[in-house]
Scaffold this active site. Structure first.
Site, mmCIF file in Angstrom:
data_model
loop_
_atom_site.group_PDB
_atom_site.id
_atom_site.type_symbol
_atom_site.label_atom_id
_atom_site.label_comp_id
_atom_site.label_asym_id
_atom_site.label_seq_id
_atom_site.Cartn_x
_atom_site.Cartn_y
_atom_site.Cartn_z
ATOM 1 N N LYS A 208 5.483 3.431 3.281
ATOM 2 C CA LYS A 208 5.451 4.627 2.434
ATOM 3 C C LYS A 208 4.277 5.529 2.821
ATOM 4 O O LYS A 208 4.419 6.715 3.008
ATOM 5 C CB LYS A 208 5.350 4.196 0.967
ATOM 6 N N GLU A 214 -1.684 -3.741 8.272
ATOM 7 C CA GLU A 214 -0.820 -4.744 8.897
ATOM 8 C C GLU A 214 0.361 -4.089 9.611
ATOM 9 O O GLU A 214 0.704 -4.431 10.750
ATOM 10 C CB GLU A 214 -0.265 -5.714 7.846
ATOM 11 N N GLY A 268 6.524 1.202 -4.343
ATOM 12 C CA GLY A 268 6.838 0.299 -3.229
ATOM 13 C C GLY A 268 7.812 -0.805 -3.598
ATOM 14 O O GLY A 268 8.839 -1.005 -2.944
ATOM 15 N N ARG A 269 7.532 -1.529 -4.695
ATOM 16 C CA ARG A 269 8.384 -2.675 -5.043
ATOM 17 C C ARG A 269 9.696 -2.251 -5.690
ATOM 18 O O ARG A 269 10.504 -3.088 -6.071
ATOM 19 C CB ARG A 269 7.612 -3.663 -5.923
ATOM 20 N N GLU A 354 3.222 -8.227 -9.604
ATOM 21 C CA GLU A 354 2.463 -7.021 -9.254
ATOM 22 C C GLU A 354 2.615 -5.968 -10.357
ATOM 23 O O GLU A 354 1.733 -5.154 -10.585
ATOM 24 C CB GLU A 354 2.912 -6.458 -7.907
ATOM 25 N N HIS A 385 14.637 -31.666 -5.872
ATOM 26 C CA HIS A 385 14.056 -32.820 -5.179
ATOM 27 C C HIS A 385 12.578 -32.611 -4.890
ATOM 28 O O HIS A 385 12.010 -33.283 -4.037
ATOM 29 C CB HIS A 385 14.843 -33.087 -3.892
ATOM 30 N N LYS A 513 -8.459 -5.496 0.147
ATOM 31 C CA LYS A 513 -8.289 -4.588 1.296
ATOM 32 C C LYS A 513 -9.637 -3.991 1.684
ATOM 33 O O LYS A 513 -9.993 -3.919 2.859
ATOM 34 C CB LYS A 513 -7.375 -3.422 0.905
HETATM 35 C C1 G6Q Z 1 4.372 -2.223 -3.945
HETATM 36 C C2 G6Q Z 1 3.043 -2.118 -3.411
HETATM 37 C C3 G6Q Z 1 2.854 -2.680 -2.014
HETATM 38 C C4 G6Q Z 1 3.297 -1.763 -0.873
HETATM 39 C C5 G6Q Z 1 2.733 -2.308 0.431
HETATM 40 C C6 G6Q Z 1 3.170 -1.509 1.630
HETATM 41 O O1 G6Q Z 1 4.717 -1.814 -5.024
HETATM 42 O O2 G6Q Z 1 2.616 -0.802 -3.506
HETATM 43 O O3 G6Q Z 1 3.490 -3.918 -1.860
HETATM 44 O O4 G6Q Z 1 4.696 -1.667 -0.838
HETATM 45 O O5 G6Q Z 1 1.342 -2.342 0.350
HETATM 46 O O6 G6Q Z 1 2.746 -0.180 1.539
HETATM 47 P P1 G6Q Z 1 3.279 0.895 2.529
HETATM 48 O O7 G6Q Z 1 4.746 1.036 2.332
HETATM 49 O O8 G6Q Z 1 2.547 2.162 2.192
HETATM 50 O O9 G6Q Z 1 2.983 0.416 3.921
#
Ligand code: G6Q
Length: 543
Positions: A208, A214, A268-269, A354, A385, A513
Site C-alpha cells: 500500500k 521487507e 491493509g488487513r 491487529e 492430535h 519497526k
Molecule cells: C494491516 C497493516 C499491515 C500492512 C503491512 C504492509 O492492516 O497495516 O499488516 O498491511 O505492514 O504494508 P504495505 O502494504 O504498506 O507494504
C-alpha cells in the site's frame, strides 16, 4: 459520537448479575430444557449457518447483550462506516472496504465523492490483466506465457491473497503456480525461486505504502534475480505492482500502466477485495473473483439490514464479548475442518489481533475490560492430535469456532464423512465433558480393576461446559468464502465498538519497526544488556 465506557453502564452491570445467576447452569442442560435450542440459537443466510447454541446463553442473555449493543450504538457506528465517515480517527481516514465489493448501482461516497467509478475502473484493469495472464496473452520478455506468479508483500498485502488462493485451490488455474513471499528471511524468497523459470515468472509487488522494508528488500532481490538471468529490459514484462503510492512504484521501475492502485480508505488487513486481490483474480479468473466479492457483499447487506436478533456479525460479536468479558475466556481457537483453510487462522490472527489487541479507547482513556483474545488455530483434525488437549482439560478457558463445508470437492466422500464426524464430535465433547464417575464406570466396564480405575478417573475426566460456535457452509467456494471473511470482518468491528476502541489503526507495530531501523543504523544495541549480549554472540558466531 464518542465512545462510551460500557463497563460503567447499568447494562454491563445487568450482564454481570445475569452471569452470576447462570453460575450453576451447564450448557448441556440447556438443551434438555429446550427441544428447539438449535433453532432458537442459530442463524442462517442462504447456505451459511452460524450455530451459537453451544454457548452458555439463554434468551435472557441474548436480550441483555442486545440491550448493551444498543447502549454502545453499534448500529449507528455500522451506519457511519457504510456512509464513508472517517471513523478511523487516529489516522483520520474512512473505513470503506465495503465499497470494494459493492454490487448495487447507488453511489458510495467518501467526503461527498462517489468512489465507485474509480473502484470499477481498477476492477476493470484487474480483470483485463488477470485474463491476459491466464489465457497466455500476457507473455514474458522472451515470449513465454506465465507459469509462476510470485506475490511479494507482507501483513495485509500478503495474508488475504495467500490464504484465499490456498483456500480455493480446486478453483485455481491448473497450470500456474502461486507463491507468496513475505518474510525478509531470504529463505522465503529462495523457496519460491527454487523451481521458477525467470522467462515464465511474474512478480506482483504488493505494498500500500511502497515503503515497507521487507517488501522492498524482497522486491529488489527478485529484480536482481530476474535481470541477472534475462536482462534489465525484461523487468516491465515480469513485474507489476499494487499500491496506493503509484509514484513510488514507478520509482522502483514499474511502469505506471502496470501499477494497480487503491486508496487510503482501504486498511491493509481489509484490502484483499482491492487490487491487493490481484493474485486471487489471476488464480481464480474473473468470474471466481467476482463471486468472492459477491459473497462478501451478501454478508455486508445482511450486516447492514438484518435486525440485531437475526444479524450474524452482530450476534457473533456479542457472543465473543460474553465469552471474553463475562466468562473469562483467555484465548480463542479457530478450527476449520478443511485442509484448504489452513491459513485462515493466520489471516484471522491479523484481522482480530491487529484490530482489537488494544488497551486504549477512542477517547484516549484506558480500556477497563479484556479486549481481543489470543487467537490461534489449525485445521481439524490435525489440531485434535496436538493442542486440543489444553482446550479440553487445561486451566485456561478457550472458546472455539468450528468451521465445515457440507459439500466436498476432494473426491473422497469416505474421508469427508470422518472429517464431519470429528467436526461434530469435538464441539459436543467440549460442551458435555465427562465426569470422573462416568470415566471410572467406563473403565470398570472395560474390565479394569477398581483401584486403578479410581486412580485414573480424575485424569480421564473432562470438565465440559466449554463454549463454541459452529459455522457450516454449503461449500468452500469463492462465494461462501467471501461471506465467511466478511462475517469475521464485521464481527471484529462490532467488538471494537463494544470495547470503545478504534479497530482500524495499528500503532502497536510501530515501535519494533523504529528500533529495527535504529539497530540497522548501528544504534540501539547498547540500550540494554540482553540486546548487546545477543549482538556480540551473533558477531562472534558469524565469523
Ligand atoms: C494491516 C497493516 C499491515 C500492512 C503491512 C504492509 O492492516 O497495516 O499488516 O498491511 O505492514 O504494508 P504495505 O502494504 O504498506 O507494504
Amino acid at each position: 459520537m464518542t465512545a462510551i465506557d460500557l463497563t460503567r453502564s447499568a447494562e454491563w452491570a445487568a450482564l454481570k448479575q445475569h452471569r452470576k445467576s447462570l453460575a450453576k447452569t451447564r450448557i448441556g442442560a440447556l438443551f434438555s430444557e429446550d427441544a428447539d435450542r438449535f433453532g432458537r440459537f442459530s442463524l442462517r443466510l442462504e447456505e451459511f449457518a452460524l450455530d451459537f447454541s453451544k454457548n452458555l446463553v439463554t434468551a435472557e442473555t441474548m436480550r441483555l447483550l442486545r440491550v448493551l449493543a444498543a447502549k454502545a450504538e453499534v448500529e449507528a457506528w455500522r451506519d457511519r462506516m457504510f456512509a464513508g465517515e472517517r471513523i478511523n480517527t487516529t489516522e483520520d481516514r474512512a473505513v470503506f472496504h465495503v465499497a470494494l465489493r459493492h454490487q448495487g448501482r447507488e453511489p458510495m461516497p467518501v467526503a461527498g465523492r462517489d468512489v465507485m467509478p474509480e473502484v470499477r475502473a481498477v476492477l476493470g484493469r484487474m480483470r483485463d490483466f488477470a485474463t491476459a495472464v491466464r489465457d497466455g496473452h500476457w507473455v514474458g520478455a522472451t515470449g513465454q506465457r506465465i507459469r509462476t506468479v510470485i506475490n511479494i508483500g507482507i501483513g495485509g498485502s500478503d495474508l488475504g491473497p495467500a490464504m484465499t488462493v490456498q483456500a480455493l485451490r480446486p478453483f485455481c488455474h491448473p497450470e500456474i503456480r502461486f507463491h507468496f513471499v513475505s518474510n525478509v528471511d531470504g529463505a522465503h524468497l529462495e523457496a519460491a525461486l527454487a523451481h521458477a523459470d525467470p522467462a515464465s515468472t511474474l512478480f506482483i509487488v504488493s505494498s500500500k505504502t511502497f515503503t515497507t522494508q521487507e517488501t522492498l528488500a524482497n522486491a529488489k532481490a527478485a529484480r536482481d534475480w530476474l535481470t541477472a538471468r534475462l536482462s534489465p529490459s525484461a523487468v516491465p514484462k515480469h513485474f507489476v505492482a499494487v499500491s496506493a503510492a503509484v509514484a513510488k512504484a514507478q520509482e522502483f521501475g514499474i511502469a505506471a500502466e502496470n501499477v494497480f492502485g487503491f486508496w487510503d480508505w482501504v486498511g491493509g488487513r481489509y484490502s484483499m477485495w482491492s487490487a491487493i486481490g490481484l493474485p486471487i483474480a489471476v488464480a481464480l479468473g474473473w468470474d471466481g473473483f467476482e463471486k468472492l466479492l459477491a459473497g462478501a457483499h451478501a454478508m455486508d447487506r445482511h450486516f447492514r439490514e438484518a435486525p440485531l436478533e437475526r444479524n450474524l456479525p452482530m450476534t457473533m460479536g456479542l457472543i465473543a464479548l460474553w465469552n471474553i468479558d463475562f466468562l473469562d475466556c483467555d484465548a480463542y481457537a479457530v478450527l476449520p475442518y478443511a485442509q484448504d483453510l489452513a491459513r485462515l487462522p493466520a489471516y484471522l490472527q491479523q484481522l482480530e489481533m491487529e484490530s482489537n489487541g488494544k488497551a486504549t479507547r477512542r477517547d484516549g482513556k484506558p480500556v477497563k475490560c479484556a479486549t481481543g483474545p489470543v487467537l490461534f488455530g489449525e485445521p481439524g483434525t490435525n489440531g485434535q492430535h496436538a493442542f486440543y488437549q489444553l482446550i479440553h482439560q487445561g486451566t485456561q478457558r478457550v472458546f472455539c469456532d468450528f468451521i465445515l463445508a457440507a459439500r466436498d470437492r476432494s473426491g473422497h466422500p469416505e474421508l469427508h464423512r470422518l472429517l464431519t464426524a470429528n467436526f461434530l464430535a469435538q464441539s459436543q465433547a467440549l460442551m458435555l465433558g465427562k465426569s470422573a464417575a462416568e470415566a471410572e464406570a467406563e473403565m470398570r466396564k472395560a474390565g479394569m480393576k477398581a483401584k486403578q480405575a479410581r486412580a485414573l478417573a480424575p485424569h480421564r475426566a473432562f470438565a465440559g461446559d466449554r463454549p463454541s460456535n459452529s459455522i457450516l457452509l454449503g461449500e468452500l467456494d469463492p462465494y461462501h468464502l467471501g461471506k465467511l471473511l466478511a462475517l469475521y470482518e464485521h464481527k471484529t468491528f462490532v467488538l471494537g465498538v463494544l470495547w470503545g476502541i478504534n479497530s482500524f489503526d495499528q500503532w502497536g507495530v510501530e515501535l519494533g519497526k523504529q528500533l529495527a531501523n535504529d539497530i540497522l543504523g548501528g544504534g540501539g544495541i547498547a540500550r540494554d544488556g540482553s540486546t548487546a549480549g545477543l549482538k556480540a554472540l551473533y558477531d562472534a558466531w558469524r565469523t
